[in-house]
Design a protein around this motif. Structure first.
Motif, PDB file in Angstrom:
ATOM      1  N   VAL A 218     -39.733  56.687 -84.550  1.00  0.00           N
ATOM      2  CA  VAL A 218     -40.249  55.519 -83.835  1.00  0.00           C
ATOM      3  C   VAL A 218     -40.448  54.398 -84.844  1.00  0.00           C
ATOM      4  O   VAL A 218     -41.170  54.564 -85.839  1.00  0.00           O
ATOM      5  CB  VAL A 218     -41.579  55.823 -83.128  1.00  0.00           C
ATOM      6  CG1 VAL A 218     -42.076  54.580 -82.386  1.00  0.00           C
ATOM      7  CG2 VAL A 218     -41.431  56.984 -82.164  1.00  0.00           C
ATOM      8  N   ALA A 219     -39.808  53.257 -84.621  1.00  0.00           N
ATOM      9  CA  ALA A 219     -40.016  52.059 -85.430  1.00  0.00           C
ATOM     10  C   ALA A 219     -40.697  51.013 -84.563  1.00  0.00           C
ATOM     11  O   ALA A 219     -40.352  50.846 -83.388  1.00  0.00           O
ATOM     12  CB  ALA A 219     -38.686  51.524 -85.963  1.00  0.00           C
ATOM     13  N   SER A 220     -41.659  50.294 -85.130  1.00  0.00           N
ATOM     14  CA  SER A 220     -42.477  49.382 -84.332  1.00  0.00           C
ATOM     15  C   SER A 220     -42.411  47.959 -84.855  1.00  0.00           C
ATOM     16  O   SER A 220     -42.232  47.714 -86.053  1.00  0.00           O
ATOM     17  CB  SER A 220     -43.940  49.850 -84.329  1.00  0.00           C
ATOM     18  OG  SER A 220     -44.470  49.834 -85.643  1.00  0.00           O
ATOM     19  N   ALA A 221     -42.572  47.012 -83.932  1.00  0.00           N
ATOM     20  CA  ALA A 221     -42.684  45.593 -84.261  1.00  0.00           C
ATOM     21  C   ALA A 221     -43.725  44.978 -83.334  1.00  0.00           C
ATOM     22  O   ALA A 221     -43.860  45.387 -82.177  1.00  0.00           O
ATOM     23  CB  ALA A 221     -41.340  44.885 -84.096  1.00  0.00           C
ATOM     24  N   GLY A 222     -44.454  44.000 -83.858  1.00  0.00           N
ATOM     25  CA  GLY A 222     -45.450  43.335 -83.027  1.00  0.00           C
ATOM     26  C   GLY A 222     -46.853  43.559 -83.558  1.00  0.00           C
ATOM     27  O   GLY A 222     -47.061  43.823 -84.750  1.00  0.00           O
ATOM     28  N   ASN A 223     -47.833  43.467 -82.669  1.00  0.00           N
ATOM     29  CA  ASN A 223     -49.237  43.594 -83.049  1.00  0.00           C
ATOM     30  C   ASN A 223     -49.500  44.960 -83.689  1.00  0.00           C
ATOM     31  O   ASN A 223     -49.251  46.002 -83.082  1.00  0.00           O
ATOM     32  CB  ASN A 223     -50.116  43.406 -81.818  1.00  0.00           C
ATOM     33  CG  ASN A 223     -51.592  43.419 -82.144  1.00  0.00           C
ATOM     34  OD1 ASN A 223     -52.162  44.458 -82.420  1.00  0.00           O
ATOM     35  ND2 ASN A 223     -52.216  42.257 -82.090  1.00  0.00           N
ATOM     36  N   LEU A 224     -49.990  44.951 -84.925  1.00  0.00           N
ATOM     37  CA  LEU A 224     -50.154  46.194 -85.673  1.00  0.00           C
ATOM     38  C   LEU A 224     -51.202  47.114 -85.047  1.00  0.00           C
ATOM     39  O   LEU A 224     -51.004  48.327 -84.971  1.00  0.00           O
ATOM     40  CB  LEU A 224     -50.531  45.885 -87.124  1.00  0.00           C
ATOM     41  CG  LEU A 224     -50.690  47.083 -88.051  1.00  0.00           C
ATOM     42  CD1 LEU A 224     -49.388  47.867 -88.172  1.00  0.00           C
ATOM     43  CD2 LEU A 224     -51.173  46.629 -89.427  1.00  0.00           C
TER      44      LEU A 224
ATOM     45  N   GLU B  14     -48.362  41.812 -77.946  1.00  0.00           N
ATOM     46  CA  GLU B  14     -47.127  42.482 -77.560  1.00  0.00           C
ATOM     47  C   GLU B  14     -46.572  43.344 -78.692  1.00  0.00           C
ATOM     48  O   GLU B  14     -46.685  43.001 -79.880  1.00  0.00           O
ATOM     49  CB  GLU B  14     -46.076  41.456 -77.144  1.00  0.00           C
ATOM     50  CG  GLU B  14     -46.391  40.779 -75.820  1.00  0.00           C
ATOM     51  CD  GLU B  14     -45.215  39.972 -75.295  1.00  0.00           C
ATOM     52  OE1 GLU B  14     -44.279  39.696 -76.084  1.00  0.00           O
ATOM     53  OE2 GLU B  14     -45.229  39.616 -74.110  1.00  0.00           O
ATOM     54  N   VAL B  15     -45.967  44.455 -78.314  1.00  0.00           N
ATOM     55  CA  VAL B  15     -45.299  45.347 -79.250  1.00  0.00           C
ATOM     56  C   VAL B  15     -43.960  45.772 -78.653  1.00  0.00           C
ATOM     57  O   VAL B  15     -43.766  45.744 -77.437  1.00  0.00           O
ATOM     58  CB  VAL B  15     -46.131  46.613 -79.558  1.00  0.00           C
ATOM     59  CG1 VAL B  15     -47.390  46.270 -80.331  1.00  0.00           C
ATOM     60  CG2 VAL B  15     -46.466  47.375 -78.274  1.00  0.00           C
ATOM     61  N   SER B  16     -43.063  46.168 -79.518  1.00  0.00           N
ATOM     62  CA  SER B  16     -41.799  46.761 -79.078  1.00  0.00           C
ATOM     63  C   SER B  16     -41.458  47.887 -80.043  1.00  0.00           C
ATOM     64  O   SER B  16     -41.936  47.914 -81.186  1.00  0.00           O
ATOM     65  CB  SER B  16     -40.682  45.714 -79.031  1.00  0.00           C
ATOM     66  OG  SER B  16     -40.530  45.088 -80.286  1.00  0.00           O
ATOM     67  N   PHE B  17     -40.625  48.808 -79.580  1.00  0.00           N
ATOM     68  CA  PHE B  17     -40.319  49.992 -80.378  1.00  0.00           C
ATOM     69  C   PHE B  17     -38.830  50.310 -80.309  1.00  0.00           C
ATOM     70  O   PHE B  17     -38.180  50.095 -79.276  1.00  0.00           O
ATOM     71  CB  PHE B  17     -41.087  51.217 -79.864  1.00  0.00           C
ATOM     72  CG  PHE B  17     -42.577  51.131 -80.025  1.00  0.00           C
ATOM     73  CD1 PHE B  17     -43.197  51.617 -81.167  1.00  0.00           C
ATOM     74  CD2 PHE B  17     -43.369  50.568 -79.030  1.00  0.00           C
ATOM     75  CE1 PHE B  17     -44.571  51.537 -81.316  1.00  0.00           C
ATOM     76  CE2 PHE B  17     -44.746  50.487 -79.176  1.00  0.00           C
ATOM     77  CZ  PHE B  17     -45.347  50.978 -80.323  1.00  0.00           C
TER      78      PHE B  17
ATOM     79  N   LEU C 236     -42.535  58.417 -71.989  1.00  0.00           N
ATOM     80  CA  LEU C 236     -43.900  58.625 -72.477  1.00  0.00           C
ATOM     81  C   LEU C 236     -44.337  57.467 -73.373  1.00  0.00           C
ATOM     82  O   LEU C 236     -45.483  57.008 -73.288  1.00  0.00           O
ATOM     83  CB  LEU C 236     -43.985  59.950 -73.235  1.00  0.00           C
ATOM     84  CG  LEU C 236     -45.361  60.301 -73.826  1.00  0.00           C
ATOM     85  CD1 LEU C 236     -46.399  60.449 -72.711  1.00  0.00           C
ATOM     86  CD2 LEU C 236     -45.272  61.589 -74.654  1.00  0.00           C
ATOM     87  N   ILE C 237     -43.454  56.975 -74.213  1.00  0.00           N
ATOM     88  CA  ILE C 237     -43.790  55.826 -75.045  1.00  0.00           C
ATOM     89  C   ILE C 237     -44.111  54.614 -74.176  1.00  0.00           C
ATOM     90  O   ILE C 237     -45.075  53.883 -74.429  1.00  0.00           O
ATOM     91  CB  ILE C 237     -42.644  55.506 -76.024  1.00  0.00           C
ATOM     92  CG1 ILE C 237     -42.434  56.661 -77.012  1.00  0.00           C
ATOM     93  CG2 ILE C 237     -42.948  54.218 -76.804  1.00  0.00           C
ATOM     94  CD1 ILE C 237     -41.213  56.500 -77.893  1.00  0.00           C
ATOM     95  N   GLY C 238     -43.327  54.406 -73.133  1.00  0.00           N
ATOM     96  CA  GLY C 238     -43.603  53.310 -72.213  1.00  0.00           C
ATOM     97  C   GLY C 238     -44.957  53.448 -71.550  1.00  0.00           C
ATOM     98  O   GLY C 238     -45.715  52.463 -71.441  1.00  0.00           O
ATOM     99  N   ARG C 239     -45.299  54.660 -71.131  1.00  0.00           N
ATOM    100  CA  ARG C 239     -46.620  54.901 -70.529  1.00  0.00           C
ATOM    101  C   ARG C 239     -47.729  54.665 -71.533  1.00  0.00           C
ATOM    102  O   ARG C 239     -48.790  54.126 -71.200  1.00  0.00           O
ATOM    103  CB  ARG C 239     -46.695  56.331 -69.986  1.00  0.00           C
ATOM    104  CG  ARG C 239     -45.883  56.566 -68.704  1.00  0.00           C
ATOM    105  CD  ARG C 239     -45.895  58.044 -68.322  1.00  0.00           C
ATOM    106  NE  ARG C 239     -47.239  58.578 -68.334  1.00  0.00           N
ATOM    107  CZ  ARG C 239     -47.549  59.838 -68.685  1.00  0.00           C
ATOM    108  NH1 ARG C 239     -46.599  60.665 -69.074  1.00  0.00           N
ATOM    109  NH2 ARG C 239     -48.796  60.249 -68.653  1.00  0.00           N
ATOM    110  N   ALA C 240     -47.503  55.073 -72.788  1.00  0.00           N
ATOM    111  CA  ALA C 240     -48.517  54.877 -73.823  1.00  0.00           C
ATOM    112  C   ALA C 240     -48.756  53.393 -74.089  1.00  0.00           C
ATOM    113  O   ALA C 240     -49.903  52.969 -74.290  1.00  0.00           O
ATOM    114  CB  ALA C 240     -48.096  55.594 -75.107  1.00  0.00           C
ATOM    115  N   ILE C 241     -47.692  52.596 -74.087  1.00  0.00           N
ATOM    116  CA  ILE C 241     -47.847  51.144 -74.262  1.00  0.00           C
ATOM    117  C   ILE C 241     -48.712  50.572 -73.139  1.00  0.00           C
ATOM    118  O   ILE C 241     -49.659  49.804 -73.380  1.00  0.00           O
ATOM    119  CB  ILE C 241     -46.481  50.448 -74.278  1.00  0.00           C
ATOM    120  CG1 ILE C 241     -45.682  50.841 -75.524  1.00  0.00           C
ATOM    121  CG2 ILE C 241     -46.648  48.927 -74.230  1.00  0.00           C
ATOM    122  CD1 ILE C 241     -44.253  50.342 -75.505  1.00  0.00           C
TER     123      ILE C 241
END
Length: 248
Positions: free
Chosen positions: A47-53, A114-117, A90-95
Motif C-alpha cells: 500500500v502506497a499513500s498520498a495526501g493527509n498523513l 483527502e488521501v489516495s492509495f 476493505l481499503i475503501g471502507r477503511a477510508i
C-alpha cells in the motif's frame, strides 16, 4: 506532496514511493509511504499513500487492527482478505470509516483531509493486481493497455511512463523507468524527495524480490539521474532546429 507509482508488467509488479512530507516551508519530514503486508509464499500486498498523513496513518492502522464487518460482525484485516479485490474494497471502507470520525474536525480547521492509495500484490492462486483507490473509497484497476498507476504529484513523471512502459517490459527495466519517472518529479517539485522506497515482486512468487530504500547519495541512483540528464541534453542537441523562420 508526494509521488508514488506502480507498474504492473507480465513478469511482476514494481512500486516506488518517496518519503517527503511537507507541512509548511519550515516543516519538512521523512515518513514511509510504501507499506508491505506479506505471508511469504502465500500472499504479498503493498500500500502506497498520498495526501493527509494523519488520515493515511489512521487508515493503515485500521487495516492492520481490523474493521468490523456490519453483516458478519467479524473484524476484517488487510492481510486476512480472501482476494485482492476484497482487500481493495476493505481499503475503501477503511477510508470512509476514518473520514466519518475525523474529516469534520479537519474540515472545520480548513485542513485538506483527502488521501489516495496505490494497492498492489498477489494472493496465491490469483493473478497479480494493481489498484488506485480514490479519496471517496472507490477504485480503478490497472490494465494491460495502461500498465501503470500514479498518485500524488504525478504530472512530471507521467510522460516518462507513457513513452517507455508497456506490459511486456522486463521487470527491472520497469523499475529503472519508474526511478527515472521519480527523478523527473523530484527535479520539478521540491515537495518530492529522498529517501525512496522500492518494492519489486515477481509473478506467482508471493514474496518480495526486492524491498529496498534508496538513500541520498546512493551511487546507482545518482548515476541514473546524471545519465538521464545527459541523455536528454544530447537528444535535444540532435533534433534539428525548427525551419519555420527560413521558410517564411
Amino acid at each position: 506532496m508526494t509521488y508514488c507509482c506502480g507498474v504492473l508488467v507480465r513478469e511482476g509488479l514494481v512500486m516506488v514511493a518517496d518519503t517527503r512530507t511537507n507541512a509548511g516551508l519550515d516543516n519538512i519530514s521523512t515518513f514511509r509511504k510504501l507499506h508491505v503486508f506479506s505471508k511469504p509464499g502465500d500472499r504479498i500486498m503493498a500500500v502506497a499513500s498520498a495526501g493527509n498523513l494523519s488520515i493515511s496513518q489512521s487508515v493503515l492502522s485500521t487495516l492492520t487492527e481490523g474493521l468490523e464487518n456490519a453483516e458478519t460482525g467479524e473484524r476484517e484485516t488487510l492481510i486476512g482478505a480472501s482476494s485482492m479485490f476484497q482487500a481493495a474494497q476493505l481499503i475503501g471502507r477503511a477510508i470512509r470509516h476514518v473520514n466519518a470520525t475525523e474529516a469534520q474536525a479537519l474540515k472545520a480547521e480548513d485542513i485538506n483531509y483527502e488521501v489516495s492509495f496505490l494497492f498492489g500484490g498477489q494472493i496465491k492462486g490469483e493473478r497479480m493486481r494493481l489498484f488506485m483507490i480514490y479519496p471517496a473509497g472507490n477504485f480503478i484497476e490497472c490494465t494491460i493497455d495502461t500498465p501503470y498507476l500514479q498518485i500524488g504529484e504525478h504530472k512530471y513523471g507521467k510522460p516518462v511512463l507513457d513513452r517507455a512502459i508497456t506490459y511486456d517490459v522486463e521487470l527491472y527495466e520497469a523499475l529503472k523507468t519508474s526511478l527515472i519517472s521519480m527523478d523527473s518529479t523530484m527535479r520539478s517539485n521540491l515537495g518530492v524527495g529522498l529517501p525512496i522506497d522500492v518494492l519489486v515482486v515477481r509473478t506467482d512468487v508471493c514474496d518480495a524480490d526486492l524491498n529496498h530504500r534508496i538513500e541520498a547519495g546512493e551511487p546507482y541512483f545518482h548515476d541514473l539521474r546524471s545519465r538521464w540528464s545527459a541523455a536528454l541534453r544530447a537528444a535535444h542537441k540532435n533534433i534539428p532546429r525548427p525551419p519555420y523562420k527560413d521558410q517564411a
